[in-house]
Every structure is written in structure tokens, then in C-alpha cells.
Design a protein around this motif. Structure first.
Motif, short mmCIF file in Angstrom:
data_model
loop_
_atom_site.label_atom_id
_atom_site.label_comp_id
_atom_site.label_asym_id
_atom_site.label_seq_id
_atom_site.Cartn_x
_atom_site.Cartn_y
_atom_site.Cartn_z
N LYS A 23 12.76 -19.58 -3.51
CA LYS A 23 13.07 -18.16 -3.39
C LYS A 23 12.83 -17.47 -4.72
O LYS A 23 13.34 -17.91 -5.75
CB LYS A 23 14.51 -17.95 -2.94
CG LYS A 23 14.86 -16.50 -2.65
CD LYS A 23 16.27 -16.37 -2.08
CE LYS A 23 16.57 -14.92 -1.70
NZ LYS A 23 17.94 -14.79 -1.12
N SER A 35 12.98 -9.81 -2.85
CA SER A 35 12.81 -11.27 -2.91
C SER A 35 11.82 -11.73 -1.85
O SER A 35 11.53 -11.03 -0.88
CB SER A 35 14.16 -11.98 -2.70
OG SER A 35 14.64 -11.75 -1.39
N SER A 37 10.46 -15.73 -0.02
CA SER A 37 10.67 -17.18 0.03
C SER A 37 9.45 -17.87 0.60
O SER A 37 8.70 -17.30 1.40
CB SER A 37 11.89 -17.53 0.91
OG SER A 37 13.08 -16.98 0.38
#
Length: 321
Positions: A23, A35, A37
Motif C-alpha cells: 500500500k 493511496s 494498493s
């Protein structure tokens, strides 16, 4: 950074075997957070594991609950199996064994335990980037074209695993019900006495089915025909085609009906003294064929120089695909 990009060398040499979720979090000068991932996977080490004796390339049914998949794929680093049996996830216990003879002869294989009579969809994930079915598949599922096959033509067609994977997938099924042939001793007409009707199922009628051929066979018989040559019926790109653009050479295209309906058509022809000839295109493969996908030169949009199946440049002037 004051630029639009940031580079960071992340050392992952000490990862344990298997999947790891990474992440990445970005915070700008105003404190706004974004963010993303992604997964990194660490492969187990390989040992040379010979393919059990008596097995061939493709799908081997060894019992009503067991099958072995064997993929001939030299010049590849690793292969995983994805499918209904593991929710289409990369898992170390579905990493294929490697049978290495030499650099030109490498077979990847795996044993499976399955429920008898149940259809499972599957794919090979080759080198982490190529998703493809088995070249010897007898049935495939197509994410683009299967939706246009009427249920009257192909009843209870298994659904494509949408949202789980992409591109064509293969189907495996142990303990498949056998077609019961009514004619088991058909005598072919002598070659010098053949009266052949070349037939493209797509254009013979608007129904475009084996069932329609069965229902109207008396018409062909009345012409004095003793052999019907089906233009290529093996899985091709799209649903409407002459069939000269095959992608899976051993699978009957579902747009005309089930494999057993094709067998029934052949059986009924034999009952009427008519032979059936299959026109097959073994010198070509369209882009979605595993034989093309696994060894592809993307820069030049053609088969790679190390392809064990296809010439990068055609050897005759009338080549297509």
C-alpha cells in the motif's frame, strides 16, 4: 517532491514466499491523502519434476475426480493455474511443476482433484502477464461473444467468470457423459465415388445450428450427396466466420451448438449413408490462440522469433493471421 512524480527503490529480497499486499500512501502539502494498493508475489524455488509417464500435452483425465494439466511452454519462467477452484487467485499451491528436458522442451504440469461431472473454468497465468487457456481445450468460454449464443442453441452454457479474470478461459470436466452413438460400424463411401456438399453452417440457413442441419438432412440426401464437408467449425474469433481464423484447434465453436449436438449430426448423417468431412485450418492461428499469445513480439505485432509453433513472417504468399 515539488514534481509530479516520485521514485523510490523498495528492497523486497527478504519477502517470504507467496502474496504480499503493498500500500502506497501519498500526502500533499494541504494534508490531502491518496493511496493505492497492489500485490507482489514471491515465487517458490523450482526443482525439476518429471511429468508422470503416460500423460500427454493438454488435459488428461486420470479418474472421475482427478485430472492433470500439462502445458508445453519453453522459454517461460513460471506458470500459475487460475480457476473456479481457487477463486482465480495466484496461490503457491497452484504453481505448476516444471519438467525441464532442455531449453526447447519444457512442460509445466499440475494435478487437480475435482468434483465428478462439474464444469470448472481455468486459465494459465504465464510469467505473471499472459492469461490464456490450454491449447488442447475441447471447450472454452469467451467474454465477448458467448453472450450472443441463444440458449436454444447451447442450453445451460456455463457463464464466463466476469470480474475474476480477462480473455478466453478453458473448461475442464471429469466424468463427462458419453454420447451414445447409434451407428458404430459406418462404412465410408469409396473416395472415387464421393459426392461432396461443402457447407458453411453460418450461411446454410439463418438458424445457423447443427439441429437445423439434422432437421433438413433429407434435402441434402435428395441431392444425391454422400458426404458433407463442414467448413471449419473449430473455435474461431467472433461468432460469424468462415472458420479460417482458429484460436482453439481442438474445441468445437459453441455458436452452432454443443459438441454432442455435432456428434448427433454426424450420427444422423451416418444413419443416412452420408460421411462427414471436417475442413481444418492447421496452418494458421488468430491472435487469441495460446500458440500466438505465449510467444508474441508486441513491438512488431507478430509471433516472436522463439515461437515453437508460428513463423514470425509467413512462408507462403497467401497467408493470413
Amino acid at each position: 517532491t515539488t514534481t509530479s512524480s516520485l521514485t523510490y527503490d523498495f528492497v523486497y529480497s527478504n519477502f517470504s514466499i507467496g502474496a504480499h499486499t503493498i500500500k502506497v500512501i501519498g500526502i500533499d502539502t494541504t494534508g490531502s491523502v491518496n493511496s493505492t494498493s497492489f500485490m507482489m508475489f514471491s515465487n517458490p524455488a523450482y526443482t525439476n519434476t518429471p511429468l508422470p509417464n503416460g500423460l500427454k500435452h493438454g488435459i488428461n483425465y486420470t479418474s472421475v475426480t482427478n485430472a492433470t494439466l500439462a502445458l508445453y511452454a519453453p522459454y517461460k519462467d513460471f506458470v500459475y493455474l487460475l480457476g473456479d477452484f481457487n477463486d482465480w487467485k495466484v496461490q503457491t499451491n497452484y504453481m505448476l511443476n516444471r519438467h525441464f528436458v532442455n531449453s526447447d522442451s519444457v512442460i509445466w504440469w499440475i494435478d487437480l482433484t475435482l468434483s465428478p461431472g462439474t464444469e470448472y473454468a481455468f486459465q494459465y497465468l504465464v510469467d505473471g502477464t499472459i492469461r490464456t487457456g490450454d491449447p488442447y481445450s475441447e471447450k472454452i468460454l469467451d467474454p465477448w461473444n458467448d453472450q450472443y449464443i441463444p440458449s436454444t442453441t447451447y442450453p445451460a452454457l456455463k457463464s464466463y467468470p466476469s470480474g475474476k479474470t480477462s480473455s478466453v478461459v478453458s473448461v475442464i470436466q471429469t466424468a463427462q457423459p458419453e454420447y451414445q452413438w447409434q451407428v458404430t460400424d459406418f462404412q465410408k463411401p469409396p473416395k472415387e465415388k464421393l459426392v461432396i456438399y461443402e457447407l458453411l453452417v453460418r450461411d446454410f440457413s439463418t438458424q445457423r445450428t447443427y439441429q437445423f442441419l439434422i432437421d433438413t438432412l433429407s434435402y441434402l440426401k435428395s441431392l444425391g450427396v454422400n458426404a458433407i464437408e463442414l467448413m471449419p467449425i473449430m473455435e474461431f474469433s467472433g461468432n460469424l466466420s468462415w472458420g479460417c481464423n482458429p484460436i482453439y484447434h481442438a474445441a468445437a465453436d459453441k455458436y452452432y451448438g454443443t459438441a454432442n449436438k455435432l456428434k448427433e449430426f454426424i450420427d444422423v448423417c451416418h444413419q443416412n449413408g452420408i460421411a462427414v468431412i471436417l475442413d481444418m485450418v492447421l496452418n494458421q492461428a488468430d491472435n487469441l490462440s495460446p500458440l500466438a499469445m505465449m510467444w508474441w513480439d508486441a513491438a512488431n505485432n507478430r509471433p516472436a522469433a522463439n515461437s515453437p509453433y508460428l513463423n514470425p513472417i509467413a512462408k507462403h504468399p497467401f497467408n493470413v493471421f
